[in-house]
Motif scaffolding. Structure first.
Motif, mmCIF file in Angstrom:
data_model
loop_
_atom_site.group_PDB
_atom_site.id
_atom_site.type_symbol
_atom_site.label_atom_id
_atom_site.label_comp_id
_atom_site.label_asym_id
_atom_site.label_seq_id
_atom_site.Cartn_x
_atom_site.Cartn_y
_atom_site.Cartn_z
ATOM 1 N N ASP A 1 -0.900 0.701 0.276
ATOM 2 C CA ASP A 1 -1.939 -0.249 -0.173
ATOM 3 C C ASP A 1 -1.857 -0.458 -1.684
ATOM 4 O O ASP A 1 -1.920 -1.581 -2.186
ATOM 5 N N VAL A 2 -1.730 0.677 -2.418
ATOM 6 C CA VAL A 2 -1.670 0.575 -3.880
ATOM 7 C C VAL A 2 -0.443 -0.249 -4.271
ATOM 8 O O VAL A 2 -0.529 -1.177 -5.096
ATOM 9 N N ALA A 3 0.707 0.070 -3.658
ATOM 10 C CA ALA A 3 1.953 -0.620 -4.015
ATOM 11 C C ALA A 3 1.821 -2.119 -3.735
ATOM 12 O O ALA A 3 2.226 -2.959 -4.558
ATOM 13 N N ASP A 4 1.242 -2.473 -2.592
ATOM 14 C CA ASP A 4 1.123 -3.900 -2.251
ATOM 15 C C ASP A 4 0.177 -4.616 -3.217
ATOM 16 O O ASP A 4 0.442 -5.755 -3.634
ATOM 17 N N ALA A 5 -0.940 -3.953 -3.571
ATOM 18 C CA ALA A 5 -1.894 -4.593 -4.495
ATOM 19 C C ALA A 5 -1.243 -4.798 -5.864
ATOM 20 O O ALA A 5 -1.381 -5.863 -6.475
ATOM 21 N N VAL A 6 -0.508 -3.775 -6.328
ATOM 22 C CA VAL A 6 0.137 -3.905 -7.642
ATOM 23 C C VAL A 6 1.195 -5.010 -7.596
ATOM 24 O O VAL A 6 1.301 -5.827 -8.522
ATOM 25 N N LYS A 7 1.978 -5.061 -6.491
ATOM 26 C CA LYS A 7 3.027 -6.097 -6.406
ATOM 27 C C LYS A 7 2.411 -7.497 -6.459
ATOM 28 O O LYS A 7 2.913 -8.385 -7.154
ATOM 29 N N LEU A 8 1.309 -7.683 -5.717
ATOM 30 C CA LEU A 8 0.663 -9.000 -5.720
ATOM 31 C C LEU A 8 0.158 -9.341 -7.123
ATOM 32 O O LEU A 8 0.339 -10.463 -7.604
ATOM 33 N N ALA A 9 -0.469 -8.363 -7.785
ATOM 34 C CA ALA A 9 -0.981 -8.616 -9.143
ATOM 35 C C ALA A 9 0.187 -8.934 -10.089
ATOM 36 O O ALA A 9 0.091 -9.841 -10.925
ATOM 37 N N ALA A 10 1.288 -8.181 -9.932
ATOM 38 C CA ALA A 10 2.438 -8.380 -10.826
ATOM 39 C C ALA A 10 3.023 -9.783 -10.668
ATOM 40 O O ALA A 10 3.424 -10.420 -11.652
ATOM 41 N N GLU A 11 3.044 -10.273 -9.416
ATOM 42 C CA GLU A 11 3.576 -11.641 -9.198
ATOM 43 C C GLU A 11 2.832 -12.659 -10.042
ATOM 44 O O GLU A 11 3.396 -13.674 -10.458
ATOM 45 N N HIS A 12 1.533 -12.411 -10.260
ATOM 46 C CA HIS A 12 0.704 -13.362 -11.019
ATOM 47 C C HIS A 12 0.436 -12.876 -12.445
ATOM 48 O O HIS A 12 -0.379 -13.465 -13.147
ATOM 49 N N ALA A 13 1.102 -11.797 -12.859
ATOM 50 C CA ALA A 13 0.892 -11.193 -14.194
ATOM 51 C C ALA A 13 -0.587 -10.938 -14.470
ATOM 52 O O ALA A 13 -1.103 -11.169 -15.573
ATOM 53 N N VAL A 14 -1.274 -10.432 -13.436
ATOM 54 C CA VAL A 14 -2.711 -10.171 -13.555
ATOM 55 C C VAL A 14 -2.939 -8.666 -13.729
ATOM 56 O O VAL A 14 -2.321 -7.854 -13.039
ATOM 57 N N PRO A 15 -3.831 -8.261 -14.654
ATOM 58 C CA PRO A 15 -4.072 -6.834 -14.886
ATOM 59 C C PRO A 15 -4.584 -6.073 -13.664
ATOM 60 O O PRO A 15 -5.272 -6.636 -12.800
ATOM 61 N N VAL A 16 -4.251 -4.789 -13.642
ATOM 62 C CA VAL A 16 -4.660 -3.862 -12.583
ATOM 63 C C VAL A 16 -5.329 -2.673 -13.265
ATOM 64 O O VAL A 16 -4.736 -2.078 -14.164
ATOM 65 N N ILE A 17 -6.537 -2.336 -12.842
ATOM 66 C CA ILE A 17 -7.228 -1.189 -13.458
ATOM 67 C C ILE A 17 -7.519 -0.160 -12.372
ATOM 68 O O ILE A 17 -8.348 -0.391 -11.485
ATOM 69 N N PRO A 18 -6.812 0.984 -12.398
ATOM 70 C CA PRO A 18 -7.096 2.026 -11.402
ATOM 71 C C PRO A 18 -8.502 2.579 -11.620
ATOM 72 O O PRO A 18 -8.953 2.706 -12.770
ATOM 73 N N TYR A 19 -9.175 2.960 -10.532
ATOM 74 C CA TYR A 19 -10.561 3.439 -10.610
ATOM 75 C C TYR A 19 -10.706 4.707 -9.779
ATOM 76 O O TYR A 19 -10.325 4.745 -8.611
ATOM 77 N N GLY A 20 -11.260 5.782 -10.388
ATOM 78 C CA GLY A 20 -11.497 7.037 -9.671
ATOM 79 C C GLY A 20 -12.940 7.118 -9.226
ATOM 80 O O GLY A 20 -13.312 6.601 -8.171
ATOM 81 N N VAL A 21 -13.820 7.757 -10.053
ATOM 82 C CA VAL A 21 -15.252 7.694 -9.744
ATOM 83 C C VAL A 21 -16.042 7.082 -10.889
ATOM 84 O O VAL A 21 -17.262 7.024 -10.831
ATOM 85 N N GLY A 22 -15.370 6.641 -11.951
ATOM 86 C CA GLY A 22 -16.069 5.905 -13.018
ATOM 87 C C GLY A 22 -16.858 6.773 -13.972
ATOM 88 O O GLY A 22 -17.804 6.298 -14.594
ATOM 89 N N SER A 23 -16.465 8.050 -14.152
ATOM 90 C CA SER A 23 -17.238 8.931 -15.034
ATOM 91 C C SER A 23 -16.668 8.999 -16.445
ATOM 92 O O SER A 23 -17.141 9.795 -17.259
ATOM 93 N N SER A 24 -15.644 8.193 -16.749
ATOM 94 C CA SER A 24 -15.040 8.277 -18.083
ATOM 95 C C SER A 24 -16.004 7.730 -19.134
ATOM 96 O O SER A 24 -16.942 7.002 -18.817
#
Ligand SMILES: Cc1cc2nc3c(=O)[nH]c(=O)nc-3n(C[C@H](O)[C@H](O)[C@H](O)COP(=O)(O)OP(=O)(O)OC[C@H]3O[C@@H](n4cnc5c(N)ncnc54)[C@H](O)[C@@H]3O)c2cc1C
Length: 475
Positions: free
Chosen positions: A69-92
């Protein structure tokens, strides 16, 4: 879009790129209900525990359930040069998750399986959405534990990405010392492996350590192999109050310099004790305090505790008050972990601007004491807690987020403190990471040459600059 005034220092990074409808359609087709464009979901994923507000959220959130799933989402975003922000639980805490250049969020919290425990080798392999408490619950029966303990119940993926540590690091190290191997989806959407389960390796560049602390800017971590430790035979915790912060800090410095293998030693200033008392109904003496824990054999624990008690007494510390049962220990450490929330509640509507400096232990008093005097003189309410055995401490300046003057004053305090820490051969961030908030400080600390080398690595591994762009340093 113009940067909000409080983000002026990173204005060049605030440049949302268009997210084409074709990408949103492709994500919907591939992920169905695993992809959300609901505003509430997007808003939740476009912020963290920092004081930043007013940045547009990501355009969509993909809830990944597998590396594919991660690989497919990143590939789709990369095709459109759109940023990808990984998210864990948001405590940063440093603006890590803000979609400053737009894009999509990849939430890995559903990738939450402990994949294998190798008790004989003291290792475990997990998916990135496993949280630290979940991990310790799941491996309890093995007699082993994972010691890294940021206050929040953070995800192992997020902890890896921020090179987190916490209260136990003085004895067990940080994520840097405790991650052995990784699976990472690169900016091109390929899954690669770094490291092995072997205790050591001289095989080529250390890519594991490059990814640990990269804050989602080089790839999405999809699997992590960690070191585990035997549960200590004996554990005891104690608190000790001191007449001044200086007396507490001098006790810690001497303890570390003598090589006492203390497992946790946390400083809590009198302000914070008051806040914690009000929040957790504890009745602790409202003076600067050290909260300590000793691990080892019963005799070893006794010997460590006696040594530290003698040192504390030399500095005017009161007798230790012991938390003898596991329940009492948990209550004390829960109160410590809730210090941040106790502080936030002490001033309704406030946000905290957190500092995270870390200095060599011999410099701790020099770094801390002048900063306390400056914070007192500023009139801004604050709390002060610290993993002082590591030379790491946090002021939380409790500001009204709508008051630019307060924000500016808190940032000035932070700036002075960081400059002091760097002059003392320390760092602007011991464990929270750079995110947006500390970008300028990285340049001061590492120097232009080192930051340029980081840029070269980033450009080579992420030529379209899609992985959490606009964080750590400016391209
Ligand atoms: C009350 C409180 C106390 C805290 N105390 C400590 C402390 O003592 N020590 C400490 O170190 N921190 C502390 N923190 C900060 C925070 O808990 C850590 O930074 C933690 O490691 C963040 O994990 P997360 O799962 O929340 O990550 P997130 O906030 O979701 O993400 C953090 C960063 O990691 C990236 N990321 C997340 N998952 C992945 C992944 N799978 N692959 C690649 N990149 C990823 C994100 O893009 C982002 O840049 C505290 C926070 C709070 C609120």
């Amino acid at each position: 879009m113009n940067a909000p005034a409080h983000l002026a220092h990173v204005a060049p990074e605030i440049a949302p790129r268009p997210v084409p409808q074709a990408l949103l359609d492709a994500l919907a087709a591939r992920f169905g209900a695993q992809c959300s464009t609901a505003m509430a979901v997007r808003t939740q994923h476009g912020r963290d525990e920092s004081s930043y507000t007013d940045v547009p959220p990501p355009a969509a959130v993909v809830f990944a359930e597998s590396t594919q799933d991660v690989a497919d989402a990143v590939k789709l975003a990369a095709e459109h040069a759109v940023p990808v922000i990984p998210y864990g639980v948001g405590s940063s805490l440093e603006g890590h998750l803000l979609a400053v250049q737009g894009g999509i969020s990849i939430d890995v919290s559903r990738m939450n399986r402990v994949l294998s425990v190798n008790a004989d080798d003291l290792t475990v392999t997990v998916q990135p959405g496993v949280t630290r408490k979940q991990l310790n619950d799941e491996i309890k029966s093995t007699g082993l534990f994972f010691p890294i303990d940021p206050g929040a119940d953070a995800s192992i993926g997020g902890m890896t990405a921020t090179r987190a540590s916490g209260t136990n690091a003085v004895r067990y190290g940080t994520m840097r010392e405790n991650v052995l191997a990784l699976e990472v989806v690169t900016a091109g959407g390929e899954a690669i492996r770094t490291g092995t389960r072997a205790k050591k390796s001289s095989a080529g560049y250390d890519l594991t350590r490059l990814i640990v602390g990269s804050e989602g800017t080089l790839g999405v971590v999809t699997e992590i192999t960690l070191r585990l430790y035997p549960l200590p035979e004996a554990v005891s915790a104690a608190i000790c109050s001191f007449p001044s912060i200086e007396a507490a800090v001098r006790t810690v410095i001497q303890t570390i310099q003598l090589g006492v293998p203390i497992a946790r030693v946390e400083l809590i200033d009198a302000n914070t004790v008051r806040m914690v008392n009000a929040h957790s109904k504890l009745g602790l003496r409202e003076e600067p305090m050290l909260l300590m824990e000793f691990h080892g054999s019963p005799a070893g624990v006794k010997e460590q505790a006696e040594t530290v008690q003698e040192i504390a007494a030399e500095h005017g510390g009161n007798a230790f008050e012991w938390a003898t049962t596991p329940e009492e220990r948990t209550r004390l450490w829960t109160a410590r972990h809730n210090a941040y929330f106790a502080a936030i509640q002490s001033r309704p509507g406030c946000r905290a601007i957190s500092t995270d400096t870390c200095v060599p232990i011999s410099r701790l008093a020099d770094c801390l004491l002048d900063s306390v005097a400056e914070a007192d003189a500023s009139g801004i309410p604050y709390f002060l807690v610290g993993h002082v055995g590591d030379g790491n401490f946090h002021f939380g300046y409790l500001i009204d987020p709508e008051d630019p003057a307060e924000r500016a004053k808190a940032e000035e305090l932070n700036h002075t403190l960081v400059a002091r820490a760097i002059a003392l051969e320390g760092t602007c961030t011991g464990e929270h990471g750079v995110g947006l908030h500390k970008m300028g400080f990285l340049l001061d600390e590492a120097g232009a040459g080192a930051v340029d080398m980081m840029r070269t690595i980033k450009r080579a591994l992420d030529p379209k600059n899609i992985m959490n762009p606009g964080k750590i340093f400016s391209l």
